[in-house]
Motif scaffolding. Structure first.
Motif, PDB file in Angstrom:
ATOM      1  N   HIS A 233      57.495 112.477   4.258  1.00  0.00           N
ATOM      2  CA  HIS A 233      58.418 113.234   3.399  1.00  0.00           C
ATOM      3  C   HIS A 233      59.871 112.851   3.631  1.00  0.00           C
ATOM      4  O   HIS A 233      60.644 112.717   2.674  1.00  0.00           O
ATOM      5  CB  HIS A 233      58.251 114.732   3.624  1.00  0.00           C
ATOM      6  CG  HIS A 233      59.229 115.546   2.819  1.00  0.00           C
ATOM      7  ND1 HIS A 233      59.208 115.577   1.440  1.00  0.00           N
ATOM      8  CD2 HIS A 233      60.286 116.330   3.198  1.00  0.00           C
ATOM      9  CE1 HIS A 233      60.188 116.346   1.001  1.00  0.00           C
ATOM     10  NE2 HIS A 233      60.862 116.812   2.040  1.00  0.00           N
ATOM     11  N   HIS A 234      60.268 112.689   4.869  1.00  0.00           N
ATOM     12  CA  HIS A 234      61.683 112.480   5.174  1.00  0.00           C
ATOM     13  C   HIS A 234      62.069 111.006   5.157  1.00  0.00           C
ATOM     14  O   HIS A 234      61.253 110.133   5.440  1.00  0.00           O
ATOM     15  CB  HIS A 234      62.023 113.089   6.541  1.00  0.00           C
ATOM     16  CG  HIS A 234      61.924 114.581   6.565  1.00  0.00           C
ATOM     17  ND1 HIS A 234      60.752 115.240   6.877  1.00  0.00           N
ATOM     18  CD2 HIS A 234      62.853 115.543   6.296  1.00  0.00           C
ATOM     19  CE1 HIS A 234      60.957 116.556   6.819  1.00  0.00           C
ATOM     20  NE2 HIS A 234      62.213 116.762   6.461  1.00  0.00           N
ATOM     21  N   HIS A 235      63.337 110.787   4.854  1.00  0.00           N
ATOM     22  CA  HIS A 235      63.857 109.431   4.744  1.00  0.00           C
ATOM     23  C   HIS A 235      64.139 108.828   6.118  1.00  0.00           C
ATOM     24  O   HIS A 235      64.356 109.538   7.105  1.00  0.00           O
ATOM     25  CB  HIS A 235      65.141 109.427   3.916  1.00  0.00           C
ATOM     26  CG  HIS A 235      66.225 110.290   4.492  1.00  0.00           C
ATOM     27  ND1 HIS A 235      66.266 111.659   4.287  1.00  0.00           N
ATOM     28  CD2 HIS A 235      67.283 109.991   5.286  1.00  0.00           C
ATOM     29  CE1 HIS A 235      67.311 112.159   4.924  1.00  0.00           C
ATOM     30  NE2 HIS A 235      67.941 111.176   5.538  1.00  0.00           N
ATOM     31  N   ILE A 236      64.146 107.510   6.141  1.00  0.00           N
ATOM     32  CA  ILE A 236      64.648 106.772   7.298  1.00  0.00           C
ATOM     33  C   ILE A 236      66.071 106.304   6.998  1.00  0.00           C
ATOM     34  O   ILE A 236      66.990 106.560   7.759  1.00  0.00           O
ATOM     35  CB  ILE A 236      63.720 105.586   7.631  1.00  0.00           C
ATOM     36  CG1 ILE A 236      62.349 106.113   8.068  1.00  0.00           C
ATOM     37  CG2 ILE A 236      64.327 104.701   8.724  1.00  0.00           C
ATOM     38  CD1 ILE A 236      61.303 105.048   8.300  1.00  0.00           C
ATOM     39  N   TRP A 237      66.236 105.638   5.853  1.00  0.00           N
ATOM     40  CA  TRP A 237      67.573 105.236   5.408  1.00  0.00           C
ATOM     41  C   TRP A 237      67.863 105.901   4.073  1.00  0.00           C
ATOM     42  O   TRP A 237      67.019 105.923   3.187  1.00  0.00           O
ATOM     43  CB  TRP A 237      67.677 103.719   5.262  1.00  0.00           C
ATOM     44  CG  TRP A 237      67.463 102.971   6.539  1.00  0.00           C
ATOM     45  CD1 TRP A 237      66.424 102.143   6.844  1.00  0.00           C
ATOM     46  CD2 TRP A 237      68.309 103.003   7.692  1.00  0.00           C
ATOM     47  NE1 TRP A 237      66.561 101.645   8.127  1.00  0.00           N
ATOM     48  CE2 TRP A 237      67.707 102.158   8.671  1.00  0.00           C
ATOM     49  CE3 TRP A 237      69.508 103.643   8.014  1.00  0.00           C
ATOM     50  CZ2 TRP A 237      68.265 101.950   9.921  1.00  0.00           C
ATOM     51  CZ3 TRP A 237      70.064 103.430   9.268  1.00  0.00           C
ATOM     52  CH2 TRP A 237      69.447 102.595  10.203  1.00  0.00           C
ATOM     53  N   SER A 238      69.065 106.462   3.936  1.00  0.00           N
ATOM     54  CA  SER A 238      69.464 107.080   2.690  1.00  0.00           C
ATOM     55  C   SER A 238      70.974 106.978   2.536  1.00  0.00           C
ATOM     56  O   SER A 238      71.720 107.127   3.512  1.00  0.00           O
ATOM     57  CB  SER A 238      69.045 108.553   2.643  1.00  0.00           C
ATOM     58  OG  SER A 238      69.550 109.176   1.475  1.00  0.00           O
TER      59      SER A 238
ATOM     60  N   LYS B 271      76.813 106.936   1.692  1.00  0.00           N
ATOM     61  CA  LYS B 271      76.645 105.549   1.269  1.00  0.00           C
ATOM     62  C   LYS B 271      77.008 104.536   2.346  1.00  0.00           C
ATOM     63  O   LYS B 271      76.558 103.388   2.295  1.00  0.00           O
ATOM     64  CB  LYS B 271      77.480 105.282   0.017  1.00  0.00           C
ATOM     65  CG  LYS B 271      78.980 105.475   0.213  1.00  0.00           C
ATOM     66  CD  LYS B 271      79.715 105.283  -1.097  1.00  0.00           C
ATOM     67  CE  LYS B 271      81.220 105.519  -0.928  1.00  0.00           C
ATOM     68  NZ  LYS B 271      81.938 105.352  -2.222  1.00  0.00           N
ATOM     69  N   ASN B 272      77.790 104.944   3.326  1.00  0.00           N
ATOM     70  CA  ASN B 272      78.199 104.008   4.377  1.00  0.00           C
ATOM     71  C   ASN B 272      77.363 104.119   5.649  1.00  0.00           C
ATOM     72  O   ASN B 272      77.657 103.431   6.639  1.00  0.00           O
ATOM     73  CB  ASN B 272      79.682 104.218   4.713  1.00  0.00           C
ATOM     74  CG  ASN B 272      80.598 103.901   3.549  1.00  0.00           C
ATOM     75  OD1 ASN B 272      80.357 102.949   2.813  1.00  0.00           O
ATOM     76  ND2 ASN B 272      81.634 104.706   3.359  1.00  0.00           N
ATOM     77  N   ARG B 273      76.331 104.937   5.656  1.00  0.00           N
ATOM     78  CA  ARG B 273      75.550 105.124   6.871  1.00  0.00           C
ATOM     79  C   ARG B 273      74.435 104.084   7.068  1.00  0.00           C
ATOM     80  O   ARG B 273      74.178 103.669   8.182  1.00  0.00           O
ATOM     81  CB  ARG B 273      74.952 106.532   6.912  1.00  0.00           C
ATOM     82  CG  ARG B 273      76.004 107.622   7.068  1.00  0.00           C
ATOM     83  CD  ARG B 273      76.831 107.457   8.350  1.00  0.00           C
ATOM     84  NE  ARG B 273      76.012 107.486   9.534  1.00  0.00           N
ATOM     85  CZ  ARG B 273      75.655 108.596  10.171  1.00  0.00           C
ATOM     86  NH1 ARG B 273      76.046 109.767   9.708  1.00  0.00           N
ATOM     87  NH2 ARG B 273      74.910 108.530  11.245  1.00  0.00           N
ATOM     88  N   PRO B 274      73.703 103.673   6.027  1.00  0.00           N
ATOM     89  CA  PRO B 274      72.691 102.631   6.243  1.00  0.00           C
ATOM     90  C   PRO B 274      73.349 101.310   6.661  1.00  0.00           C
ATOM     91  O   PRO B 274      74.559 101.117   6.489  1.00  0.00           O
ATOM     92  CB  PRO B 274      72.004 102.510   4.875  1.00  0.00           C
ATOM     93  CG  PRO B 274      72.258 103.817   4.211  1.00  0.00           C
ATOM     94  CD  PRO B 274      73.630 104.206   4.667  1.00  0.00           C
ATOM     95  N   PRO B 275      72.570 100.368   7.210  1.00  0.00           N
ATOM     96  CA  PRO B 275      73.128  99.078   7.620  1.00  0.00           C
ATOM     97  C   PRO B 275      73.843  98.382   6.464  1.00  0.00           C
ATOM     98  O   PRO B 275      73.395  98.465   5.310  1.00  0.00           O
ATOM     99  CB  PRO B 275      71.891  98.290   8.066  1.00  0.00           C
ATOM    100  CG  PRO B 275      70.913  99.335   8.486  1.00  0.00           C
ATOM    101  CD  PRO B 275      71.148 100.485   7.556  1.00  0.00           C
ATOM    102  N   PRO B 276      74.956  97.700   6.738  1.00  0.00           N
ATOM    103  CA  PRO B 276      75.700  97.011   5.672  1.00  0.00           C
ATOM    104  C   PRO B 276      74.812  96.037   4.901  1.00  0.00           C
ATOM    105  O   PRO B 276      74.050  95.276   5.494  1.00  0.00           O
ATOM    106  CB  PRO B 276      76.802  96.270   6.447  1.00  0.00           C
ATOM    107  CG  PRO B 276      76.969  97.052   7.715  1.00  0.00           C
ATOM    108  CD  PRO B 276      75.599  97.563   8.048  1.00  0.00           C
TER     109      PRO B 276
END
Length: 438
Positions: A213-218, A278-283
């Motif tokens: 259910h929960h995301h890893i990257w968002s 938007k800036n939290r996942p890897p670039p």
């Protein structure tokens, strides 16, 4: 507007409409709102499924039962509770959605209810599949013409998030105020982690797709969570998981990190337009983000994985195609989709085979007639001659000799150059307003 993405590995895959050998599935999350978006998405899923010959299975990505006028969040009764019918059974009522298996997972809004009712509902519904809060299932792919298999793995993410909770709990997972109960959840989470790694390590399936259910990257309304980021991606990367699907964030997203695709698909009922994180996942990992109701339409065959996001009216919003990371890592052998035989050039004659049996002795490996085109596969090997039969000795020109590290490095270098050329061509076509999708 439709966006198409193509991933590059040891093979370059250019997407063409899927062939009949595909295993097709619909994925939808956060549907339990009893609202107009849920009704429209369900209707569209059924219309497409019915019109296109049905689907092989469907996946419900959690938060199947919110607090609505039909009842509280979760299932409070038994396996025959009326909420199963008002929110699920009577909503996804098209023939293609009824006559298939639904693999479901629990969300944070489902956990406060009676967990055993989810398992018990299997006795009342032929399509509902939920043997445990986490489980796995091997799904054969008989239409592929090979003995190919998909390993589907459901992860209990509210349980995993107990690692992140302080004594008063967090909104993403189940609230666990009692320290003793929290210790029990931590123990169960540890047991699930051991199960997951053992399951992945022992898998002999051609493909592995995981979901929870929960995301890893968002990049949406919720930031990445510590236990999800630090526990799951290393396992996915090690064992060649091609994709992880989740709900929770009420939009559609695609992030690609270290060869694994992460698909947020939580707008089967609720819809939130946000790029707060938007800036939290890897670039460079974010490939796509949009809002509005919808679902994922996934097709998988012996050689490729193809996912498209569809809007609530069925329109294609984004598509992505990739090869098999388990093949690229050498975990399993490649099983290529059969291609039509190529005519022998007049200046060449076919090489004799050392085998007494014909190379097309297996009827399932002969090209299958189809009104849809097959994926176009560009192999790093320059040879276009057919593979020898199992009993023949590979010749130096057959492309079957062991690959050296130098060979592999050169192939990867050539593929990188090809990828750049395709990207440049794509940009030129885009600037010229020339459609690039088939």
């Amino acid at each position: 507007m439709r966006t198409t993405s193509v991933a590059f590995g040891l093979w370059v895959l250019i997407w063409a409409p899927p062939c009949k050998g595909s295993l097709r599935s619909f994925w939808v999350g956060d549907v339990g709102c009893d609202c107009s978006i849920q009704q429209q998405v369900a209707k569209t899923m059924g219309q497409i499924g019915d019109a296109e010959g049905g689907i092989d299975f469907a996946v419900g990505l959690g938060d199947m039962f919110y607090h609505t006028s039909n009842g509280p969040g979760g299932i409070m009764g038994d396996g025959n509770d009326k909420r199963f019918y008002t929110t699920f059974e009577n909503t996804y009522d098209a023939a293609s959605l009824r006559n298939t298996t639904w693999y479901v997972t629990m969300g944070n809004h489902d956990y406060p209810g009676n967990l055993s009712a989810w398992t018990a509902h299997q006795h009342f519904s032929k399509r509902w599949y939920f043997p445990h809060t986490y489980y796995d299932r091997i799904i054969p792919m008989p239409k592929s013409g090979y003995n190919a298999t998909l390993h589907l793995i459901n992860i209990d993410t509210p349980l995993l998030l107990s690692y992140d909770q302080n004594p008063v709990g967090q909104p993403h997972g189940r609230t666990v105020p009692d320290p003793k109960e929290r210790q029990e959840f931590l123990y169960k989470a540890g047991q699930m982690k051991k199960w997951l790694e053992k399951t992945l390590a022992q898998s002999t399936a051609d493909w592995i797709v995981a979901f929870g259910h929960h995301h890893i990257w968002s990049s949406g309304q919720y930031e990445p969570m510590h236990s999800m980021v630090h526990v799951l991606p290393p396992l996915f990367e090690k064992y060649g998981v091609v994709a992880y699907f989740n709900g929770h964030d009420h939009n559609m997203q695609h992030h690609a990190v270290n060869g694994v695709s992460y698909f947020v698909n939580g707008n089967g009922g609720l819809n939130v337009c946000s790029d707060k994180y938007k800036n939290r996942p890897p670039p460079g990992s974010k490939k796509f983000l949009t809002c509005g109701g919808g679902f994922a339409d996934v097709q998988l065959n012996a050689t490729y994985f193809h996912m498209k996001f569809r809007g609530q009216n069925g329109q294609e919003l984004y598509s992505f195609t990739t090869g098999n990371p388990r093949v690229q890592k050498g975990i399993v052998a490649a099983q290529r989709e059969p291609l039509p035989p190529q005519p022998t050039p007049p200046s060449q004659s076919p090489r004799p085979s050392n085998s007494s049996s014909p190379t097309t002795s297996n009827p399932s490996q002969s090209p299958r007639p189809s009104n849809r085109s097959s994926p176009i596969i560009l192999s790093p090997s320059p040879s276009s001659s057919p593979s020898p039969s199992p009993n023949s000795s590979p010749s130096p020109s057959s492309g079957l000799q062991p690959m050296t590290a130098e060979d592999k490095a050169e192939i990867l270098k050539q593929l990188a150059a090809t990828q750049q050329k395709l990207a440049d061509l794509h940009e030129r076509l885009k600037k010229a307003n020339i459609p690039v999708n088939p």
